[in-house]
Design a protein around this motif. Structure first.
Motif, PDB file in Angstrom:
ATOM      1  N   VAL A 128      59.242 112.150  -3.781  1.00 12.91           N
ATOM      2  CA  VAL A 128      59.812 112.397  -2.459  1.00 12.91           C
ATOM      3  C   VAL A 128      60.192 111.029  -1.908  1.00 12.91           C
ATOM      4  O   VAL A 128      59.372 110.104  -1.931  1.00 12.91           O
ATOM      5  CB  VAL A 128      58.800 113.100  -1.532  1.00 12.91           C
ATOM      6  CG1 VAL A 128      59.375 113.281  -0.143  1.00 12.91           C
ATOM      7  CG2 VAL A 128      58.400 114.455  -2.117  1.00 12.91           C
ATOM      8  N   SER A 129      61.437 110.875  -1.476  1.00 14.74           N
ATOM      9  CA  SER A 129      61.855 109.584  -0.931  1.00 14.74           C
ATOM     10  C   SER A 129      61.818 109.635   0.591  1.00 14.74           C
ATOM     11  O   SER A 129      62.116 110.658   1.202  1.00 14.74           O
ATOM     12  CB  SER A 129      63.239 109.200  -1.440  1.00 14.74           C
ATOM     13  OG  SER A 129      64.172 110.205  -1.126  1.00 14.74           O
ATOM     14  N   PHE A 130      61.417 108.515   1.173  1.00 12.55           N
ATOM     15  CA  PHE A 130      61.231 108.392   2.613  1.00 12.55           C
ATOM     16  C   PHE A 130      62.092 107.229   3.096  1.00 12.55           C
ATOM     17  O   PHE A 130      62.072 106.159   2.499  1.00 12.55           O
ATOM     18  CB  PHE A 130      59.761 108.079   2.932  1.00 12.55           C
ATOM     19  CG  PHE A 130      58.807 109.150   2.500  1.00 12.55           C
ATOM     20  CD1 PHE A 130      58.395 110.135   3.378  1.00 12.55           C
ATOM     21  CD2 PHE A 130      58.307 109.159   1.208  1.00 12.55           C
ATOM     22  CE1 PHE A 130      57.507 111.116   2.976  1.00 12.55           C
ATOM     23  CE2 PHE A 130      57.414 110.143   0.793  1.00 12.55           C
ATOM     24  CZ  PHE A 130      57.018 111.127   1.686  1.00 12.55           C
ATOM     25  N   VAL A 131      62.839 107.440   4.167  1.00 15.23           N
ATOM     26  CA  VAL A 131      63.717 106.403   4.704  1.00 15.23           C
ATOM     27  C   VAL A 131      63.554 106.342   6.220  1.00 15.23           C
ATOM     28  O   VAL A 131      63.551 107.382   6.880  1.00 15.23           O
ATOM     29  CB  VAL A 131      65.203 106.707   4.367  1.00 15.23           C
ATOM     30  CG1 VAL A 131      66.129 105.681   4.996  1.00 15.23           C
ATOM     31  CG2 VAL A 131      65.419 106.773   2.861  1.00 15.23           C
ATOM     32  N   VAL A 132      63.393 105.126   6.746  1.00 12.29           N
ATOM     33  CA  VAL A 132      63.418 104.906   8.193  1.00 12.29           C
ATOM     34  C   VAL A 132      64.512 103.880   8.463  1.00 12.29           C
ATOM     35  O   VAL A 132      64.582 102.856   7.790  1.00 12.29           O
ATOM     36  CB  VAL A 132      62.079 104.349   8.739  1.00 12.29           C
ATOM     37  CG1 VAL A 132      62.153 104.168  10.247  1.00 12.29           C
ATOM     38  CG2 VAL A 132      60.923 105.250   8.381  1.00 12.29           C
ATOM     39  N   VAL A 133      65.364 104.166   9.439  1.00 14.44           N
ATOM     40  CA  VAL A 133      66.464 103.279   9.802  1.00 14.44           C
ATOM     41  C   VAL A 133      66.240 102.787  11.226  1.00 14.44           C
ATOM     42  O   VAL A 133      65.941 103.590  12.116  1.00 14.44           O
ATOM     43  CB  VAL A 133      67.819 104.017   9.719  1.00 14.44           C
ATOM     44  CG1 VAL A 133      68.963 103.101  10.132  1.00 14.44           C
ATOM     45  CG2 VAL A 133      68.042 104.570   8.325  1.00 14.44           C
ATOM     46  N   SER A 160      59.385 105.610  -2.055  1.00 14.45           N
ATOM     47  CA  SER A 160      59.184 106.969  -2.542  1.00 14.45           C
ATOM     48  C   SER A 160      57.817 107.086  -3.183  1.00 14.45           C
ATOM     49  O   SER A 160      57.233 106.089  -3.620  1.00 14.45           O
ATOM     50  CB  SER A 160      60.281 107.378  -3.520  1.00 14.45           C
ATOM     51  OG  SER A 160      60.231 106.578  -4.664  1.00 14.45           O
ATOM     52  N   TYR A 161      57.312 108.288  -3.164  1.00 17.39           N
ATOM     53  CA  TYR A 161      56.031 108.586  -3.792  1.00 17.39           C
ATOM     54  C   TYR A 161      56.195 109.759  -4.717  1.00 17.39           C
ATOM     55  O   TYR A 161      56.920 110.699  -4.408  1.00 17.39           O
ATOM     56  CB  TYR A 161      54.966 108.941  -2.742  1.00 17.39           C
ATOM     57  CG  TYR A 161      54.464 107.751  -2.000  1.00 17.39           C
ATOM     58  CD1 TYR A 161      53.810 106.723  -2.671  1.00 17.39           C
ATOM     59  CD2 TYR A 161      54.663 107.632  -0.643  1.00 17.39           C
ATOM     60  CE1 TYR A 161      53.365 105.604  -1.995  1.00 17.39           C
ATOM     61  CE2 TYR A 161      54.217 106.510   0.038  1.00 17.39           C
ATOM     62  CZ  TYR A 161      53.575 105.509  -0.638  1.00 17.39           C
ATOM     63  OH  TYR A 161      53.141 104.404   0.026  1.00 17.39           O
ATOM     64  N   GLN A 162      55.492 109.691  -5.842  1.00 19.28           N
ATOM     65  CA  GLN A 162      55.457 110.840  -6.735  1.00 19.28           C
ATOM     66  C   GLN A 162      54.321 111.729  -6.266  1.00 19.28           C
ATOM     67  O   GLN A 162      53.156 111.410  -6.470  1.00 19.28           O
ATOM     68  CB  GLN A 162      55.241 110.379  -8.171  1.00 19.28           C
ATOM     69  CG  GLN A 162      56.443 109.596  -8.670  1.00 19.28           C
ATOM     70  CD  GLN A 162      56.359 109.259 -10.134  1.00 19.28           C
ATOM     71  OE1 GLN A 162      55.292 109.206 -10.714  1.00 19.28           O
ATOM     72  NE2 GLN A 162      57.500 109.024 -10.731  1.00 19.28           N
ATOM     73  N   LEU A 163      54.686 112.791  -5.589  1.00 24.92           N
ATOM     74  CA  LEU A 163      53.659 113.683  -5.042  1.00 24.92           C
ATOM     75  C   LEU A 163      53.247 114.730  -6.066  1.00 24.92           C
ATOM     76  O   LEU A 163      52.114 115.143  -6.108  1.00 24.92           O
ATOM     77  CB  LEU A 163      54.150 114.319  -3.749  1.00 24.92           C
ATOM     78  CG  LEU A 163      54.352 113.304  -2.621  1.00 24.92           C
ATOM     79  CD1 LEU A 163      54.906 113.989  -1.384  1.00 24.92           C
ATOM     80  CD2 LEU A 163      53.067 112.575  -2.273  1.00 24.92           C
ATOM     81  N   GLY A 164      54.203 115.164  -6.875  1.00 24.52           N
ATOM     82  CA  GLY A 164      53.876 115.922  -8.064  1.00 24.52           C
ATOM     83  C   GLY A 164      53.186 117.256  -7.900  1.00 24.52           C
ATOM     84  O   GLY A 164      53.155 117.845  -6.832  1.00 24.52           O
ATOM     85  N   PRO A 165      52.625 117.726  -9.007  1.00 24.69           N
ATOM     86  CA  PRO A 165      52.208 119.125  -9.111  1.00 24.69           C
ATOM     87  C   PRO A 165      51.042 119.508  -8.202  1.00 24.69           C
ATOM     88  O   PRO A 165      50.913 120.664  -7.857  1.00 24.69           O
ATOM     89  CB  PRO A 165      51.809 119.293 -10.582  1.00 24.69           C
ATOM     90  CG  PRO A 165      51.733 117.941 -11.155  1.00 24.69           C
ATOM     91  CD  PRO A 165      52.467 117.000 -10.265  1.00 24.69           C
ATOM     92  N   ARG A 166      50.190 118.542  -7.791  1.00 27.67           N
ATOM     93  CA  ARG A 166      49.115 119.052  -6.938  1.00 27.67           C
ATOM     94  C   ARG A 166      49.602 119.457  -5.568  1.00 27.67           C
ATOM     95  O   ARG A 166      48.942 120.192  -4.870  1.00 27.67           O
ATOM     96  CB  ARG A 166      47.953 118.097  -6.824  1.00 27.67           C
ATOM     97  CG  ARG A 166      48.268 116.673  -6.829  1.00 27.67           C
ATOM     98  CD  ARG A 166      46.940 115.952  -6.798  1.00 27.67           C
ATOM     99  NE  ARG A 166      46.817 115.336  -5.506  1.00 27.67           N
ATOM    100  CZ  ARG A 166      46.752 114.035  -5.331  1.00 27.67           C
ATOM    101  NH1 ARG A 166      46.741 113.243  -6.353  1.00 27.67           N
ATOM    102  NH2 ARG A 166      46.674 113.540  -4.151  1.00 27.67           N
TER     103      ARG A 166
END
Length: 130
Positions: free
Chosen positions: A37-42, A93-99
């Motif tokens: 999931v990618s996160f962006v703050v502008v 971004s973080y790999q949040l994945g299957p859990r």
């Protein structure tokens, strides 16, 4: 000149906006393993801003993951996490994945901080095809 005085006293606003992204569609047991999931703050304002990302909350189907605060605090590496210059973008971004996305279905994800809210993102996790 009374107007100029009033304008000089008004402090510039912090103007931050945020978005999150998920590549779609996500296939369970395959892409979900490495799903990021990618996160962006502008910073859209005129002044340096502290996005206060460490105080942010992530909601998956309206529920905040229990370990979100650990994930986010362990990721604070860039100096922009504390002081985002005007016109600059903070992205990670973080790999949040299957859990987090364990079963096929529709998921909505939203991210909010003390001075920003992302639009909600909706995506589908699909069973892996043959």
């Amino acid at each position: 000149s009374g107007q100029n005085n009033a304008a000089a006293q008004a402090s510039p606003e912090v103007k931050l906006w945020a978005v999150i992204g998920v590549s779609q569609p996500v296939f369970q047991l395959y892409e979900a393993e490495k799903m990021a999931v990618s996160f962006v703050v502008v910073n859209d304002g005129q002044i340096m801003a502290d996005p206060r990302v460490e105080s942010s909350h992530l909601f998956i189907n309206s529920v905040e993951p229990k370990d979100w605060s650990n994930i986010i605090i362990n990721g604070l590496r860039s100096p922009y996490f504390k002081a985002l210059p005007p016109g600059q973008i903070l992205s990670f971004s973080y790999q949040l994945g299957p859990r987090y996305f364990a079963t096929p279905g529709i998921y909505t994800v939203r991210w909010e901080g003390p001075n920003f809210n992302s639009p909600e993102v909706t995506f589908r996790v699909m069973p892996r095809g043959n």
